[in-house]
Design a protein around this motif. Structure first.
Motif, PDB file in Angstrom:
ATOM      1  N   ILE A  76       0.937  -8.974  12.650  1.00 26.65           N
ATOM      2  CA  ILE A  76       1.127  -9.791  11.447  1.00 26.65           C
ATOM      3  C   ILE A  76       0.862  -8.948  10.199  1.00 26.65           C
ATOM      4  N   LEU A  77      -0.247  -8.208  10.211  1.00 29.44           N
ATOM      5  CA  LEU A  77      -0.586  -7.375   9.063  1.00 29.44           C
ATOM      6  C   LEU A  77       0.461  -6.288   8.835  1.00 29.44           C
ATOM      7  N   ALA A  78       0.927  -5.675   9.932  1.00 27.49           N
ATOM      8  CA  ALA A  78       1.934  -4.624   9.799  1.00 27.49           C
ATOM      9  C   ALA A  78       3.233  -5.191   9.237  1.00 27.49           C
ATOM     10  N   GLY A  79       3.627  -6.374   9.709  1.00 26.97           N
ATOM     11  CA  GLY A  79       4.847  -7.001   9.214  1.00 26.97           C
ATOM     12  C   GLY A  79       4.783  -7.344   7.738  1.00 26.97           C
ATOM     13  N   ILE A  80       3.581  -7.617   7.247  1.00 28.05           N
ATOM     14  CA  ILE A  80       3.411  -7.915   5.822  1.00 28.05           C
ATOM     15  C   ILE A  80       3.214  -6.638   5.019  1.00 28.05           C
ATOM     16  N   LEU A  81       2.419  -5.724   5.555  1.00 27.36           N
ATOM     17  CA  LEU A  81       2.017  -4.549   4.794  1.00 27.36           C
ATOM     18  C   LEU A  81       3.150  -3.558   4.583  1.00 27.36           C
ATOM     19  N   ILE A  82       3.886  -3.224   5.648  1.00 26.02           N
ATOM     20  CA  ILE A  82       4.873  -2.153   5.549  1.00 26.02           C
ATOM     21  C   ILE A  82       5.907  -2.425   4.454  1.00 26.02           C
ATOM     22  N   PRO A  83       6.587  -3.589   4.461  1.00 22.29           N
ATOM     23  CA  PRO A  83       7.544  -3.820   3.361  1.00 22.29           C
ATOM     24  C   PRO A  83       6.884  -3.971   2.000  1.00 22.29           C
ATOM     25  N   THR A  84       5.673  -4.561   1.969  1.00 23.00           N
ATOM     26  CA  THR A  84       4.989  -4.734   0.685  1.00 23.00           C
ATOM     27  C   THR A  84       4.622  -3.395   0.067  1.00 23.00           C
ATOM     28  N   LEU A  85       4.067  -2.495   0.875  1.00 22.95           N
ATOM     29  CA  LEU A  85       3.683  -1.181   0.370  1.00 22.95           C
ATOM     30  C   LEU A  85       4.906  -0.379  -0.062  1.00 22.95           C
ATOM     31  N   GLN A  86       6.014  -0.510   0.685  1.00 21.97           N
ATOM     32  CA  GLN A  86       7.237   0.194   0.301  1.00 21.97           C
ATOM     33  C   GLN A  86       7.760  -0.325  -1.027  1.00 21.97           C
ATOM     34  N   ARG A  87       7.694  -1.641  -1.222  1.00 15.10           N
ATOM     35  CA  ARG A  87       8.201  -2.228  -2.457  1.00 15.10           C
ATOM     36  C   ARG A  87       7.346  -1.812  -3.649  1.00 15.10           C
ATOM     37  N   LEU A  88       6.045  -1.742  -3.448  1.00 16.10           N
ATOM     38  CA  LEU A  88       5.145  -1.371  -4.534  1.00 16.10           C
ATOM     39  C   LEU A  88       4.983   0.140  -4.674  1.00 16.10           C
ATOM     40  N   ARG A  89       5.672   0.911  -3.795  1.00 23.47           N
ATOM     41  CA  ARG A  89       5.605   2.381  -3.817  1.00 23.47           C
ATOM     42  C   ARG A  89       4.164   2.871  -3.674  1.00 23.47           C
ATOM     43  N   ILE A  90       3.420   2.202  -2.786  1.00 26.11           N
ATOM     44  CA  ILE A  90       2.050   2.610  -2.468  1.00 26.11           C
ATOM     45  C   ILE A  90       2.070   3.369  -1.153  1.00 26.11           C
ATOM     46  N   ASN A  91       1.331   4.440  -1.090  1.00 27.82           N
ATOM     47  CA  ASN A  91       1.272   5.237   0.132  1.00 27.82           C
ATOM     48  C   ASN A  91       0.821   4.372   1.295  1.00 27.82           C
ATOM     49  N   GLN A  92       1.629   4.337   2.364  1.00 29.68           N
ATOM     50  CA  GLN A  92       1.339   3.461   3.500  1.00 29.68           C
ATOM     51  C   GLN A  92       0.042   3.837   4.193  1.00 29.68           C
ATOM     52  N   VAL A  93      -0.225   5.133   4.279  1.00 32.16           N
ATOM     53  CA  VAL A  93      -1.455   5.577   4.942  1.00 32.16           C
ATOM     54  C   VAL A  93      -2.676   4.993   4.246  1.00 32.16           C
ATOM     55  N   LEU A  94      -2.698   5.084   2.923  1.00 32.62           N
ATOM     56  CA  LEU A  94      -3.837   4.561   2.172  1.00 32.62           C
ATOM     57  C   LEU A  94      -3.909   3.039   2.276  1.00 32.62           C
ATOM     58  N   GLY A  95      -2.752   2.378   2.302  1.00 38.58           N
ATOM     59  CA  GLY A  95      -2.744   0.933   2.436  1.00 38.58           C
ATOM     60  C   GLY A  95      -3.352   0.471   3.756  1.00 38.58           C
ATOM     61  N   PHE A  96      -2.977   1.126   4.846  1.00 32.72           N
ATOM     62  CA  PHE A  96      -3.533   0.753   6.151  1.00 32.72           C
ATOM     63  C   PHE A  96      -5.011   1.107   6.247  1.00 32.72           C
ATOM     64  N   LEU A  97      -5.392   2.236   5.659  1.00 31.62           N
ATOM     65  CA  LEU A  97      -6.816   2.589   5.646  1.00 31.62           C
ATOM     66  C   LEU A  97      -7.633   1.521   4.913  1.00 31.62           C
ATOM     67  N   ALA A  98      -7.126   1.078   3.766  1.00 35.09           N
ATOM     68  CA  ALA A  98      -7.852   0.087   2.970  1.00 35.09           C
ATOM     69  C   ALA A  98      -7.950  -1.244   3.702  1.00 35.09           C
ATOM     70  N   VAL A  99      -6.860  -1.673   4.324  1.00 32.16           N
ATOM     71  CA  VAL A  99      -6.887  -2.946   5.052  1.00 32.16           C
ATOM     72  C   VAL A  99      -7.815  -2.854   6.250  1.00 32.16           C
ATOM     73  N   GLY A 100      -7.781  -1.712   6.956  1.00 31.29           N
ATOM     74  CA  GLY A 100      -8.685  -1.549   8.084  1.00 31.29           C
ATOM     75  C   GLY A 100     -10.141  -1.609   7.667  1.00 31.29           C
ATOM     76  N   ALA A 101     -10.472  -0.951   6.541  1.00 30.38           N
ATOM     77  CA  ALA A 101     -11.855  -0.988   6.043  1.00 30.38           C
ATOM     78  C   ALA A 101     -12.244  -2.397   5.601  1.00 30.38           C
ATOM     79  N   LEU A 102     -11.292  -3.125   4.997  1.00 35.91           N
ATOM     80  CA  LEU A 102     -11.586  -4.470   4.496  1.00 35.91           C
ATOM     81  C   LEU A 102     -11.796  -5.468   5.628  1.00 35.91           C
ATOM     82  N   LEU A 103     -10.945  -5.403   6.662  1.00 27.60           N
ATOM     83  CA  LEU A 103     -10.992  -6.400   7.727  1.00 27.60           C
ATOM     84  C   LEU A 103     -11.747  -5.920   8.966  1.00 27.60           C
ATOM     85  N   GLY A 104     -12.254  -4.687   8.941  1.00 26.72           N
ATOM     86  CA  GLY A 104     -12.934  -4.123  10.101  1.00 26.72           C
ATOM     87  C   GLY A 104     -14.360  -4.596  10.245  1.00 26.72           C
ATOM     88  N   PRO A 105     -15.060  -4.053  11.247  1.00 24.50           N
ATOM     89  CA  PRO A 105     -16.427  -4.505  11.535  1.00 24.50           C
ATOM     90  C   PRO A 105     -17.437  -4.180  10.439  1.00 24.50           C
TER      91      PRO A 105
END
Length: 589
Positions: free
Chosen positions: A18-47
């Motif tokens: 679900i997160l990947a389906g939302i994040l990948i197109p959103t990050l591409q549209r906003l021209r945000i580096n995907q690696v940093l986007g996934f790192l940030a989401v992992g840190a936010l929603l992780g343990p």
């Protein structure tokens, strides 16, 4: 349905998809580096983020990743496929074609950076073993982040892009001996000469195991793919790719090595076969998903609470890391022929830690070679260095442009008298192979010209040979005014970078609207863009090569030279007319 009958880790898998389906197109549209986007989401929603609150707030468990085996499973899959895809990129032919940069500058960068970083950590009080491991690990940069940034900036085809890519390739290869070294140190843990001897024996056994897996795997994988590829069934081909990846990873684990190393070997093996491109096409739809899986799980391991515990230590660590690696890379790039501006830009671009740090440090911590608390803090510092990489890249570009401009100004001041005397001469922008050929023809006809080139080393060589070539970017209006471009009979653009040529045409036509402007184009589309930008005449490389080849073929078929010339001229005229023709609208009005 009882829990023990449920699909294992189904909740974690669904949440990630679900997160990947939302994040990948959103990050591409906003021209945000995907690696940093996934790192940030992992840190936010992780343990260490919102996942820590799931114990007291049950509904958060559906939206977060609390600590547990589910995260470990996702992380293992992400690591394996990341290593496999990197191995697939490292074909022997590609390495050999760039051997001067890969094995020269790349090896020097890893050795110099590892030595300086390791020595600094040792002086700070770390044990020698930990300093060596961290020095080697931190000498590596992030292939995923840097390549994505260069793709966004369209700079992969530049000299800086090629140099950075070559260094990254060597760093990817360096992971293999680093993982072997950690395994040897883990098995040789102890005191005295016995520990060193045991580590050396383990290192030799590991090297032998890798060589055996590679040799045997090459004799098995290639015939296996060739036999089953005859059936032309995509599902069978995909099954073979998965079998090679997990099978060789399992063999690596059985030999006492890491599974990640086995996945890298699997990629290397397939890169040497004729099925390399087919495998890339098969994996490409999943590439972004698998990369996102790896970096999201990396983000989950980052304890952001440590930022509050040691903010000064982390800031100092990241700053020194970027400074050491930036200086080393900049010096090596300058020695390799890049101008100072682009060399400094490359240093800042490669100054961060790499994704392999999370793999190697995790492996070292679980093997008992590295203190887990220290490893966690260093991984946090590496994560922070990844987050600031886009900022460092923009800073590097700004500094590089400033240094390049200053260099051009100094060169212009130094050669003011000579350049000011240039009047009524042809101006050539870019003095590579095409520019030099044009220069020879003009010289033979005693037509004066002046040329500009941005490769400082090439300029020095050509000036030593007596060519009227100067360092500088001919797209700069102030430089063209210096050589009285308004009085030039023609300006010729021979640069091989499509974007740079297009920008030059725009700038020259805006400042000098009446000068005849001739340009070389990569293909028909590029030619059309240059014509629309204001070029007087555009010569596509592909067109002229095909016309010349066609004329030879027609001559061999017995046609007269006059007839051939008429045919070629007609095709050249049709191409020029097509460049000027208006393009159809993309859709109905």
């Amino acid at each position: 349905m009882n829990d023990h009958h449920a699909f294992p880790f189904l909740r974690e898998i669904l949440l990630f998809l679900i997160l990947a389906g939302i994040l990948i197109p959103t990050l591409q549209r906003l021209r945000i580096n995907q690696v940093l986007g996934f790192l940030a989401v992992g840190a936010l929603l992780g343990p260490f983020g919102l996942g820590a609150l799931a114990v007291h707030t049950p509904w958060l468990s559906f939206l977060t990743f609390p600590a547990g085996p589910g995260i470990s499973m996702l992380a293992e899959i992400g690591v394996l496929f990341l290593m496999f895809m990197i191995g697939l990129e490292l074909s022997a032919a590609r390495l050999w074609s760039m051997r001067r940069w890969v094995f020269g500058a790349g090896s020097a960068q890893v050795v110099a950076s590892a030595t300086l970083i390791g020595a600094a950590l040792y002086l700070y009080g770390l044990p020698g073993q930990a300093a060596v491991i961290l020095g080697l690990v931190l000498s590596l940069s992030s292939t995923a982040v840097v390549m994505q940034l260069m793709n966004q900036q369209h700079s992969t085809g530049t000299r800086l892009g090629q140099a950075a890519f070559a260094v990254l390739m060597l760093q990817d290869l360096a992971v293999v001996p680093i993982l072997i070294l950690i395994g040897a140190l883990a098995k040789g843990a102890g005191d005295g000469n016995d520990a060193l001897l045991l580590a050396a024996i383990t290192l030799a056994k590991a090297a032998g195991a890798i060589a055996l897996i590679y040799l045997v795997g090459g004799r098995v994988v290639h015939p296996l793919f060739r036999a089953f590829a005859r059936q032309r069934q995509p599902d069978v081909f995909m099954a073979l790719v998965l079998l090679a990846t997990f099978g060789i990873a399992a063999l690596s684990a059985a030999a006492g090595l890491s599974m990640a190393l086995g996945a890298l070997i699997a990629g290397l093996l397939l890169a040497e076969t004729e099925f390399k491109h087919e495998v890339e096409l098969m994996v490409d739809p999943f590439k972004g998903l698998l990369m996102g899986l790896f970096f999201m799980t990396v983000g989950m391991t980052i304890d952001t609470g440590q930022i509050l515990d040691a903010p000064l230590w982390l800031a100092t660590f990241v700053l020194e890391l970027v400074l050491i690696k930036g200086v080393v890379v900049a010096l090596l790039f300058r020695m390799g022929g890049l101008p100072w501006g682009r060399a400094v830009e490359g240093g800042l671009l490669l100054g961060q830690g790499g994704e392999f740090a999370f793999i190697v440090i995790g492996y070292a911590a679980t093997s008992g070679v590295l203190d887990p608390a220290l490893g966690a803090r260093v991984m946090l510092a590496v994560g922070l260095s990844l987050f600031i990489t886009p900022l460092l890249a923009r800073l590097g570009t700004a500094i590089g442009d400033q240094l390049e401009t200053r260099g051009e100004q100094l060169a212009a001041q130094h050669d003011h008298a000579a350049l000011s005397a240039v009047r009524g001469q042809v101006i050539i922008a870019g003095f590579g192979r095409v520019g030099q050929q044009l220069g020879k023809l003009l010289t033979a006809q005693k037509i004066p010209f002046v040329a500009f080139e941005t490769d400082a080393r090439l300029v020095a060589q050509l000036r030593a040979d007596g060519w009227p070539v100067w360092f500088g970017n001919a797209a700069r209006p102030e430089l063209l005014r210096r050589v009285h471009a308004d009085e030039a009979p023609a300006i010729v653009l021979t640069m091989d970078q499509p974007l740079a040529a297009l920008q030059a045409v725009h700038g020259i036509r805006r400042e000098f609207p009446h000068v005849a402007l001739f340009a070389r184009s990569r293909d028909e589309k590029h030619a059309r863009d240059l014509r629309l930008a204001g070029a007087s005449v555009v010569v596509p490389e592909t067109l002229e090569a095909s016309l010349q080849l066609s004329s030879f073929v027609l001559g061999a078929m017995g046609l007269e030279e006059r007839t051939i010339d008429a045919i070629v001229d007609r095709e050249r005229a049709l191409s020029a007319a097509a460049q000027l023709a208006p393009q159809p609208m993309a859709g109905p009005l």
